[in-house]
Design a protein around this motif. Sequence first.
Motif, PDB file in Angstrom:
ATOM      1  N   ALA A  88      33.503 -30.026  13.462  1.00  0.00           N
ATOM      2  CA  ALA A  88      32.148 -30.585  14.135  1.00  0.00           C
ATOM      3  C   ALA A  88      31.277 -30.627  12.928  1.00  0.00           C
ATOM      4  N   HIS A  89      31.281 -30.062  12.042  1.00  0.00           N
ATOM      5  CA  HIS A  89      30.440 -29.975  10.653  1.00  0.00           C
ATOM      6  C   HIS A  89      31.027 -31.376   9.804  1.00  0.00           C
ATOM      7  N   GLY A  90      32.179 -31.691  10.108  1.00  0.00           N
ATOM      8  CA  GLY A  90      32.873 -32.571   9.108  1.00  0.00           C
ATOM      9  C   GLY A  90      33.951 -32.211   8.244  1.00  0.00           C
ATOM     10  N   GLY A  91      34.508 -31.023   8.615  1.00  0.00           N
ATOM     11  CA  GLY A  91      35.478 -30.368   7.862  1.00  0.00           C
ATOM     12  C   GLY A  91      36.945 -31.241   8.276  1.00  0.00           C
ATOM     13  N   GLN A  92      37.639 -31.221   7.317  1.00  0.00           N
ATOM     14  CA  GLN A  92      38.978 -32.236   7.638  1.00  0.00           C
ATOM     15  C   GLN A  92      40.295 -31.751   7.298  1.00  0.00           C
ATOM     16  N   GLY A  93      40.225 -30.389   6.615  1.00  0.00           N
ATOM     17  CA  GLY A  93      41.614 -29.955   6.165  1.00  0.00           C
ATOM     18  C   GLY A  93      41.813 -28.459   6.126  1.00  0.00           C
ATOM     19  N   VAL A  94      43.018 -27.937   6.083  1.00  0.00           N
ATOM     20  CA  VAL A  94      43.428 -26.671   6.276  1.00  0.00           C
ATOM     21  C   VAL A  94      44.342 -26.539   5.229  1.00  0.00           C
ATOM     22  N   GLU A  95      44.607 -25.303   4.555  1.00  0.00           N
ATOM     23  CA  GLU A  95      45.544 -24.823   3.609  1.00  0.00           C
ATOM     24  C   GLU A  95      46.714 -24.426   4.451  1.00  0.00           C
ATOM     25  N   VAL A  96      48.050 -25.182   4.386  1.00  0.00           N
ATOM     26  CA  VAL A  96      49.133 -24.678   4.981  1.00  0.00           C
ATOM     27  C   VAL A  96      50.019 -23.757   4.162  1.00  0.00           C
ATOM     28  N   LEU A  97      50.017 -24.389   2.966  1.00  0.00           N
ATOM     29  CA  LEU A  97      50.790 -23.414   1.860  1.00  0.00           C
ATOM     30  C   LEU A  97      49.952 -22.908   0.915  1.00  0.00           C
ATOM     31  N   THR A  98      50.099 -21.591   0.735  1.00  0.00           N
ATOM     32  CA  THR A  98      49.016 -21.019  -0.156  1.00  0.00           C
ATOM     33  C   THR A  98      49.979 -19.515  -0.549  1.00  0.00           C
ATOM     34  N   GLY A  99      49.510 -18.991  -1.716  1.00  0.00           N
ATOM     35  CA  GLY A  99      50.386 -17.840  -2.108  1.00  0.00           C
ATOM     36  C   GLY A  99      49.970 -16.437  -1.058  1.00  0.00           C
ATOM     37  N   SER A 100      49.224 -16.766  -0.287  1.00  0.00           N
ATOM     38  CA  SER A 100      48.944 -15.501   0.698  1.00  0.00           C
ATOM     39  C   SER A 100      49.566 -15.696   2.198  1.00  0.00           C
ATOM     40  N   HIS A 101      50.243 -16.889   2.203  1.00  0.00           N
ATOM     41  CA  HIS A 101      50.930 -16.910   3.580  1.00  0.00           C
ATOM     42  C   HIS A 101      52.183 -16.737   3.617  1.00  0.00           C
ATOM     43  N   THR A 102      52.787 -15.779   4.577  1.00  0.00           N
ATOM     44  CA  THR A 102      54.124 -15.656   4.711  1.00  0.00           C
ATOM     45  C   THR A 102      54.652 -17.174   5.322  1.00  0.00           C
ATOM     46  N   ALA A 103      56.077 -16.975   5.347  1.00  0.00           N
ATOM     47  CA  ALA A 103      56.677 -18.357   5.962  1.00  0.00           C
ATOM     48  C   ALA A 103      56.379 -18.546   7.246  1.00  0.00           C
ATOM     49  N   ALA A 104      56.274 -17.217   8.039  1.00  0.00           N
ATOM     50  CA  ALA A 104      55.983 -17.602   9.413  1.00  0.00           C
ATOM     51  C   ALA A 104      54.389 -18.298   9.540  1.00  0.00           C
ATOM     52  N   GLU A 105      53.622 -17.651   8.782  1.00  0.00           N
ATOM     53  CA  GLU A 105      52.152 -18.021   8.694  1.00  0.00           C
ATOM     54  C   GLU A 105      52.073 -19.550   8.326  1.00  0.00           C
ATOM     55  N   ALA A 106      52.976 -19.853   7.349  1.00  0.00           N
ATOM     56  CA  ALA A 106      52.764 -21.231   7.012  1.00  0.00           C
ATOM     57  C   ALA A 106      53.457 -22.270   8.132  1.00  0.00           C
ATOM     58  N   VAL A 107      54.342 -21.880   9.044  1.00  0.00           N
ATOM     59  CA  VAL A 107      54.514 -22.502  10.214  1.00  0.00           C
ATOM     60  C   VAL A 107      53.476 -22.711  11.072  1.00  0.00           C
ATOM     61  N   LYS A 108      52.861 -21.456  11.407  1.00  0.00           N
ATOM     62  CA  LYS A 108      51.828 -21.421  12.236  1.00  0.00           C
ATOM     63  C   LYS A 108      50.756 -22.489  11.955  1.00  0.00           C
ATOM     64  N   TYR A 109      50.266 -22.398  10.645  1.00  0.00           N
ATOM     65  CA  TYR A 109      49.298 -23.265  10.334  1.00  0.00           C
ATOM     66  C   TYR A 109      49.540 -24.805  10.152  1.00  0.00           C
ATOM     67  N   ALA A 110      50.843 -24.842   9.851  1.00  0.00           N
ATOM     68  CA  ALA A 110      51.329 -26.186   9.926  1.00  0.00           C
ATOM     69  C   ALA A 110      51.356 -26.853  11.483  1.00  0.00           C
ATOM     70  N   GLU A 111      51.585 -26.049  12.456  1.00  0.00           N
ATOM     71  CA  GLU A 111      51.555 -26.494  13.742  1.00  0.00           C
ATOM     72  C   GLU A 111      50.133 -26.694  14.043  1.00  0.00           C
ATOM     73  N   LEU A 112      49.128 -25.746  13.527  1.00  0.00           N
ATOM     74  CA  LEU A 112      47.778 -26.093  13.965  1.00  0.00           C
ATOM     75  C   LEU A 112      47.007 -27.330  13.188  1.00  0.00           C
ATOM     76  N   ALA A 113      47.764 -27.609  11.890  1.00  0.00           N
ATOM     77  CA  ALA A 113      47.113 -28.902  11.624  1.00  0.00           C
ATOM     78  C   ALA A 113      47.492 -30.120  12.236  1.00  0.00           C
ATOM     79  N   GLN A 114      48.639 -29.987  12.878  1.00  0.00           N
ATOM     80  CA  GLN A 114      49.165 -31.100  13.736  1.00  0.00           C
ATOM     81  C   GLN A 114      48.129 -31.128  15.023  1.00  0.00           C
TER      82      GLN A 114
END
Length: 291
Positions: free
Chosen positions: A221-247
Amino acid sequence: MVLANTSAASVLNADLHCHSVVSDGTLTPEALAQRARANGVDLWALTDHDEVGGQARALAAAHEVGLKYLSGVEISVTFAGVTVHIVGLGFDPTNADLVAGLKRTRGGRAERAQEMSAGLAAVGIKDAYEGALKYVGNPDLISRTHFARHLVESGVCQDTHEVFRRFLTEGKPGFVPHRWASLRDAVHWITGAGGMAVVAHPARYKFTPTEEYALFTEFKAHGGQGVEVLTGSHTAAEAVKYAELAQELDLYASRGSDFHSPDESHTDLGTLPYLSGKLKPVWEALSHRVQ
Ligand code: AMP
Ligand code: MN
Ligand code: MN
Ligand code: MN
């Protein structure tokens, strides 16, 4: 041959999250640029905490070694009583509102550090403030990381993760609650300076699903447009979760190691997997801001 689920844009070694001595990293912007280059990074951003003082050096160093560059910052925000980090990419680092907002956000760190030191003294760890200061590259940006390095070096703990667990997180003797920028301000400083706001390492926050939904709803709502999907602090399962959320939320996806130090960071610059070709990479929307 075109591989399934890949596109040219996603197969780019972009590392859009790391820290230098200008905040709580141990390498200079120049050393980071060289390390990124050596590790095969194509597009780089230095994202120091609450500070753009390293941006001119990072850009010059990137060009020196032949790297493409996006300006970067990681802003500390308080949302629902929790500290959330918002990465900004591709903004004008000389923008007056952004520079003034970050200066206000940094304000209070010195006082907080004194209170942290008093908390540690109460459990027998003397002069932690003075000890932490020895690791500080930017006097305006004393952070918990500098205390952690001091407590490791002085033999109180084995590594920085142990320091955070025993002393520097909520409820522990060296933890001091702090009010950072609002989500609204942080997003507006970034977008007002022509950049994109990105929710950093979303799996790190201890939110309920309802709170997380509120974070992303307000962020957008404030104008944010992005999310970190791949970061050093995500597990493989978390990367999948936030890839889905991005979509689901139609957000651009980012990729960044969050590298701080060769001795402390388990994910080096440029070593994360590639983004899935199903996602829209942040650098596609920021191509006009790449330098
Ligand atoms: P501050 O901005 O002073 O609250 O410090 C936050 C920084 O501490 C983060 O950016 C990380 O670099 C570091 N940090 C936070 N939690 C941990 C942890 N569990 N282990 C190691 N470093 C951490
Ligand atoms: Mn940090
Ligand atoms: Mn962070
Ligand atoms: Mn970071």
